[in-house]
Design a protein around this motif. Structure first.
Motif, PDB file in Angstrom:
ATOM      1  N   UNK A 419       0.831  -1.202   0.000  1.00  0.00           N
ATOM      2  CA  UNK A 419       0.000   0.000   0.000  1.00  0.00           C
ATOM      3  C   UNK A 419       0.872   1.262   0.000  1.00  0.00           C
ATOM      4  N   UNK A 420       2.184   1.079   0.162  1.00  0.00           N
ATOM      5  CA  UNK A 420       3.117   2.202   0.094  1.00  0.00           C
ATOM      6  C   UNK A 420       3.500   2.547  -1.344  1.00  0.00           C
ATOM      7  N   UNK A 421       3.307   1.614  -2.272  1.00  0.00           N
ATOM      8  CA  UNK A 421       3.734   1.820  -3.665  1.00  0.00           C
ATOM      9  C   UNK A 421       3.128   3.065  -4.314  1.00  0.00           C
ATOM     10  N   UNK A 422       1.841   3.362  -4.116  1.00  0.00           N
ATOM     11  CA  UNK A 422       1.298   4.581  -4.724  1.00  0.00           C
ATOM     12  C   UNK A 422       2.008   5.851  -4.260  1.00  0.00           C
ATOM     13  N   UNK A 423       2.551   5.841  -3.070  1.00  0.00           N
ATOM     14  CA  UNK A 423       3.249   7.020  -2.576  1.00  0.00           C
ATOM     15  C   UNK A 423       4.586   7.198  -3.284  1.00  0.00           C
ATOM     16  N   UNK A 424       5.193   6.089  -3.701  1.00  0.00           N
ATOM     17  CA  UNK A 424       6.426   6.167  -4.497  1.00  0.00           C
ATOM     18  C   UNK A 424       6.132   6.808  -5.847  1.00  0.00           C
ATOM     19  N   UNK A 425       5.043   6.363  -6.468  1.00  0.00           N
ATOM     20  CA  UNK A 425       4.658   6.926  -7.758  1.00  0.00           C
ATOM     21  C   UNK A 425       4.270   8.399  -7.606  1.00  0.00           C
ATOM     22  N   UNK A 426       3.594   8.749  -6.513  1.00  0.00           N
ATOM     23  CA  UNK A 426       3.248  10.144  -6.253  1.00  0.00           C
ATOM     24  C   UNK A 426       4.511  10.995  -6.164  1.00  0.00           C
ATOM     25  N   UNK A 427       5.540  10.465  -5.502  1.00  0.00           N
ATOM     26  CA  UNK A 427       6.803  11.191  -5.379  1.00  0.00           C
ATOM     27  C   UNK A 427       7.464  11.356  -6.747  1.00  0.00           C
ATOM     28  N   UNK A 428       7.388  10.324  -7.566  1.00  0.00           N
ATOM     29  CA  UNK A 428       7.971  10.398  -8.910  1.00  0.00           C
ATOM     30  C   UNK A 428       7.319  11.510  -9.719  1.00  0.00           C
ATOM     31  N   UNK A 429       5.996  11.598  -9.648  1.00  0.00           N
ATOM     32  CA  UNK A 429       5.274  12.630 -10.390  1.00  0.00           C
ATOM     33  C   UNK A 429       5.539  14.016  -9.814  1.00  0.00           C
ATOM     34  N   UNK A 430       5.527  14.122  -8.493  1.00  0.00           N
ATOM     35  CA  UNK A 430       5.714  15.421  -7.845  1.00  0.00           C
ATOM     36  C   UNK A 430       7.119  15.962  -8.084  1.00  0.00           C
ATOM     37  N   UNK A 431       8.107  15.069  -8.136  1.00  0.00           N
ATOM     38  CA  UNK A 431       9.499  15.483  -8.313  1.00  0.00           C
ATOM     39  C   UNK A 431       9.908  15.531  -9.787  1.00  0.00           C
ATOM     40  N   UNK A 432       8.961  15.211 -10.696  1.00  0.00           N
ATOM     41  CA  UNK A 432       9.275  15.127 -12.135  1.00  0.00           C
ATOM     42  C   UNK A 432      10.497  14.239 -12.354  1.00  0.00           C
ATOM     43  N   UNK A 433      10.489  13.106 -11.682  1.00  0.00           N
ATOM     44  CA  UNK A 433      11.642  12.203 -11.710  1.00  0.00           C
ATOM     45  C   UNK A 433      11.780  11.507 -13.058  1.00  0.00           C
ATOM     46  N   UNK A 434      12.980  11.015 -13.305  1.00  0.00           N
ATOM     47  CA  UNK A 434      13.280  10.312 -14.554  1.00  0.00           C
ATOM     48  C   UNK A 434      13.935   8.973 -14.257  1.00  0.00           C
TER      49      UNK A 434
END
Length: 774
Positions: A419-434
């Motif tokens: 259930x923590x995985x969506x928060x990783x994806x949220x961080x990726x989007x928020x940080x504009x990660x690559x």
């Protein structure tokens, strides 16, 4: 002229020649004038010297003494504080109907003669060794308390037993300079007017010991099931030690640090008794720490009521500390349990009943500890929150407050797993990660889903396996979320940067203090509670505006009305990032690990749903946290060794519960969630999402299949995406997803992957691949 006359003449000439030299040293001034000039002071130096400073200090001292003498003359010993005569608290549902009313105060005054002498001395040894010889005040400690109060640090000890008795019986718990000065004056007078035995009796009978126990008689019953007259010295030393921090030192709920601290204080108390000659050293060495018995609930607190009342009390106490009314949590708790409060909760009476019914229908009715020992180890907790207001609408803390004291809805000692995985994806989007290939991370970015693949770009080696060690080949982020693929999110966490992941998780509402920023955290290995997860997902549901779940709506007392902060805070992640995560999470329900339990559940009626399953390592916990536009609910199952078993209180596996195999997030937790949500949601709603990504949005470009999957992630998918056509952002999800796939799977097939088209790669009873470690 004789020789004598000549000698005198030469000496006189020599003195005249020497005079100019003396004058030169004085720069043309006479010596007296030079000294006068050198001794002159200018500016503030004319006023600041040791004499004036010393005089000022003594002046202040004399003023202080004079003020204290005046205060001593005008302040009399008052009648006993009305707060010492404790009242009931009234707890209400959100509609104003009564949830609970605390009964008569749990306190029975006992004469000091009925308390064993050795037990009496434990309180003196723990709190105030000079009690029998002091005048009722510890001047050093009191000065420290005044300084801390003036500087905003609150009271930090130093009070004598007499002062604490005065505070309990004659004054209030308020932390003000005026109250502290009155406490000093009254303590001096009480020490003169009452015997030490009377003061000690008053102290042990008015003090708060936790567990809603006021006075030593109630405490003896609450912790050891005996009368005060039957307490041993060892037990008395624990109760005396407990007074320093009742909520922290209660053995039944104390953390490991709390247990270590109260044990150290217990030893300190007994050692002081030996030092004072009140306890024989041989007897002391033979003593073992007297572990208290588990708490018993008060009448009327059975079922879920006790959990709700305790959580309301905790919330009110925290607010009293936050607004400066109380010095610390223990002082605040004493103020709350002293009574006289009318506390309205946000709990919706109807939804509370629906949540309890759902747990019974889908879980507890299937458990039989007489047939299977493991069934006695199953603990359930759940929290339901309105994402638009932050109100906690329903809470399930356990089977019964009398049978399981710990609230499973707020405990944070189990892993939230996938259930923590969506928060990783949220961080990726928020940080504009690559990615490692410098490709933006989106819902359609492709990752290598090979089980056990080593993450790239990390100084710490990490190669997490997928559930059942299944290889998925190249998959999009959407598919990885649907199937909860560990290897993908481990790499994504490294791509985003674990510091950034934890930062965003903390902003969403997770407690990440002290959590190490290592790749293993991508599997949800830190502790979390259903309340934590409900808050984080509610923030996503609320388009990125912070939601802090609130159980208390209002609290009023005859002396004060407490104001609570707005549960809805500021924007912590962008609306687009939050909405994209929501869009992706609809795929978990329609085509992923929650498909059977949620998407195909009775009563859905086309309701659009987002959510995520989670199953921890060794199957010690299983989760489903999901939401509609107006309701967020997190359900957790925890394996805890049953009372009386060899593993009592320890984290154990849930496997085999209810006669099945592995307990997955897509099983009981998702079933409870669906049964409750689809009965409580009201009208069918749809998400209003600001995103062009994810399963809730129609793809604008049809993915193409490649014969040879790329060995590195790319922005464009190499496989076709959803196995069923996803709903658009402007229409509700279909009532029941099509069982026939509309697209094909990747051409690189894993022989272990089920091939039946009706399940689309997900077993009929889907197992969540979200283990936190091998």
């Amino acid at each position: 002229m004789g020789r004598a006359d000549e000698r005198r003449a030469r000496q006189a000439q020599g003195h005249r020649r020497a005079a100019p030299k003396r004058s030169a040293r004085g720069k043309g001034k006479d010596s007296a004038g030079g000294k006068e000039k050198a001794g002159r002071r200018s500016g503030i130096r004319r006023f600041l010297n040791w004499k004036t400073l010393l005089g000022t200090f003594f002046g202040f001292c004399l003023l202080g003494m004079g003020a204290f003498i005046v205060l001593y003359m005008v302040v009399d010993v008052p009648e006993g504080n009305a707060a010492a005569e404790l009242q009931s608290n009234i707890y209400q549902y959100s509609d104003g109907t009564t949830l609970a009313r605390t009964g008569k105060v749990n306190r029975e005054v006992v004469e000091l003669a009925k308390v064993p002498k050795g037990v009496q001395k434990t309180f003196v040894a723990a709190e105030n060794k000079s009690f029998y010889t002091d005048s009722g005040i510890d001047f050093k400690g009191t000065a420290r308390g005044l300084i801390n109060t003036l500087s905003g640090k609150g009271l930090q000890g130093g009070s004598t037993i007499t002062q604490q008795y005065v505070k309990n019986y004659y004054l209030t718990q308020d932390q003000t300079v005026t109250r502290k000065l009155k406490e000093m004056v009254i303590s001096l007078k009480v020490d003169q007017q009452q015997s030490k035995d009377d003061i000690l009796a008053g102290y042990i009978n008015t003090s708060y010991y936790g567990r809603n126990a006021y006075g030593i008689q109630a405490a003896a019953q609450a912790y050891y099931r005996v009368d005060a007259s039957e307490l041993t010295v060892a037990q008395g030393a624990y109760l005396a030690s407990l007074l320093q921090a009742p909520s922290q030192y209660d053995w039944a709920v104390a953390t490991d640090d709390g247990k270590a601290l109260v044990t150290a204080r217990w030893n300190y108390t007994l050692d002081n008794m030996v030092e004072q000659g009140w306890l024989d050293s041989t007897e002391r060495e033979a003593m073992k720490f007297p572990v208290p018995k588990d708490p018993q609930g008060a009448p009327g607190m059975e079922g879920q009521t006790g959990y709700l009342v305790d959580e309301a009390n905790n919330a009110l106490a925290k607010q009293l500390v936050a607004q400066g009314t109380a010095a610390d949590q223990d002082d605040a708790t004493a103020m709350v349990t002293a009574g006289g409060w009318t506390i309205k909760l946000n709990i919706d009476k109807k939804k509370q009943g629906q949540l309890e019914d759902a747990v019974k229908a889908k879980l507890t009715s299937n458990l039989d500890a007489k047939k299977r020992d493991v069934d006695a180890n199953v603990q359930a907790g759940a929290v339901s929150v309105d994402p638009n207001t932050g109100k906690v609408l329903a809470m399930y803390g356990g089977t019964d407050y009398f049978k399981h004291y710990i609230n499973n809805a707020t405990r944070d000692d189990y892993q939230p797993a996938s259930t923590f995985k969506p928060l990783i994806f949220a961080a990726a989007l928020e940080q504009s990660a690559k990615t490692q290939d410098d490709k933006p991370i989106t819902a359609s970015t492709v990752y290598d889903g090979t089980s056990g693949r080593s993450v790239k770009g990390s100084d710490i080696a990490f190669s997490p396996p997928n559930e059942d060690d299944q290889d998925y080949g190249d998959v999009t982020v959407q598919t990885a979320m649907n199937k909860s693929i560990n290897s993908v999110f481990a790499q994504m966490g490294v791509d985003v940067g674990m510091d950034n992941v934890l930062k965003v998780a903390g902003e969403l509402g997770m407690d990440t203090k002290g959590v190490q920023a290592v790749p293993a955290q991508t599997l949800g290995t830190m502790g979390a509670s259903p309340l934590d997860m409900a808050g984080a997902y509610a923030t996503l549901d609320n388009h990125g505006k912070k939601v802090t779940p609130a159980i208390v709506a209002s609290a009023e007392h005859k002396d004060r009305t407490v104001k609570f902060a707005d549960p809805i805070g500021e924007q912590v992640i962008s609306e687009e990032a939050a909405d994209t995560v929501t869009s992706v999470l609809t795929g978990v329900v329609d085509d992923g690990t929650a498909k059977v339990s949620v998407a195909q559940a009775d009563g859905r009626k086309g309701q659009q749903v987002a959510g995520k399953t989670g199953t921890s390592d060794d199957n010690k916990s299983a989760w489903f946290t999901g939401y509609t536009p107006n309701l967020v609910t997190s359900v957790g199952l925890f394996g805890e060794g049953a009372v009386g078993s060899k593993d009592a209180g320890k984290q154990v596996s849930l496997s085999g519960a209810a006669g099945g195999g592995r307990v997955n997030g897509g099983g009981f937790p998702a079933e409870i969630w669906a049964d409750y949500t689809f009965g409580a949601m009201g009208k069918v709603t749809k998400f209003d999402l600001d995103t062009t990504q994810g399963a809730a949005v129609k793809p604008t470009v049809t993915p193409t299949i490649t014969q040879t999957p790329s060995s590195t992630p790319s922005e464009e998918p190499t496989t076709e995406e959803p196995t069923t056509k996803p709903p658009t952002a402007t229409t509700s999800a279909p009532e029941t997803p099509s069982e026939e796939p509309t697209t094909t799977e990747p051409t690189t097939e894993d022989p272990t992957t089920p091939t039946a088209p009706s399940t689309i790669g997900i077993p009929e009873d889907p197992a969540d691949p979200g283990r936190d470690s091998p």
